[in-house]
Design an enzyme around this catalytic site. Structure first.
Site: not given
Length: 167
Positions: A43-45, A143
Site C-alpha cells: 500500500q506504500n505509494q 508515500s
C-alpha cells in the site's frame, strides 16, 4: 523505548555517480525490512509516485529492475536514520536514533542537485543532519499508507522532482 524493543537498521544507499536527486525516507518499515526492499509494503505509494516522476511503470518491474530504473533516471535512495528502536513501522515510535551521514554521501555525488525527503520525519531529521547545504531540499508528502492523503493530492509535489532531473 525499552531495550527489549528491537533495534532496526536501514539499507545501504542506492546511488551511483550520476544521481541528481537523492530521495531519503526515515527508516524502512517492518514489511520492507523483512523483504530487504525499499518501499515493499503493497500500500506504500512510492513506486507509483516515482513511476509518474520518471515516466516509466516501475510497479511492473521486479525489485532489482526498479532500482536500476531509478538509477537510469538519476534518482538515488537512502534513509536519514541508520538505526533506531521502533516497535512496528510508525515513525512516531522511533527512539534512540543514530543518523546516516547524508551530507557525507551527498559530497560523493558530483551531479547531485536536490535531496528530497519522503515525509515529515525524514525532513525533520534530514535537515538537522545537513545543516546549510548547496543542494535544493524538497519536502515530499509521505508515500506511506499511514499518510492518508490520497495519491492524487501527493502526486504534484512528487512530479516537481522532474525539474531537478533535467539536463
Amino acid at each position: 523505548m525499552s531495550q527489549s524493543t528491537p533495534r532496526k537498521s536501514s539499507f545501504p544507499p542506492v546511488v551511483d555517480s550520476a544521481v541528481r536527486v537523492l530521495i531519503c525516507g526515515s527508516l524502512p518499515g517492518d514489511r520492507s525490512l523483512a523483504a530487504r526492499q525499499y518501499y515493499a509494503h503493497p500500500q506504500n505509494q512510492f513506486w507509483r509516485l516515482m513511476s509518474a516522476v520518471v515516466d516509466r511503470d516501475l510497479t511492473a518491474l521486479a525489485y532489482p529492475e526498479r532500482l536500476a530504473a531509478l538509477l537510469e533516471a538519476h534518482v538515488g535512495l537512502w534513509d536519514v536514520v541508520a538505526t533506531a528502536h521502533r516497535p512496528g513501522s510508525t515513525d512516531a515510535a522511533l527512539s534512540g536514533i543514530a543518523p546516516n551521514d547524508i551530507a557525507a554521501l551527498a559530497a560523493t555525488l558530483p551531479d547531485l542537485r536536490a535531496i528530497a525527503f519522503n515525509g515529515g520525519t525524514a525532513l525533520k531529521h534530514g535537515l538537522k543532519q545537513l545543516g546549510a547545504t548547496r543542494y535544493a531540499t524538497v519536502a515530499l508528502p509521505s508515500s506511506s499508507p499511514l499518510h492518508t492523503v490520497g495519491f492524487d493530492r501527493k502526486l504534484p509535489a512528487w512530479v516537481e522532482l522532474r525539474d531537478h532531473l533535467r539536463h
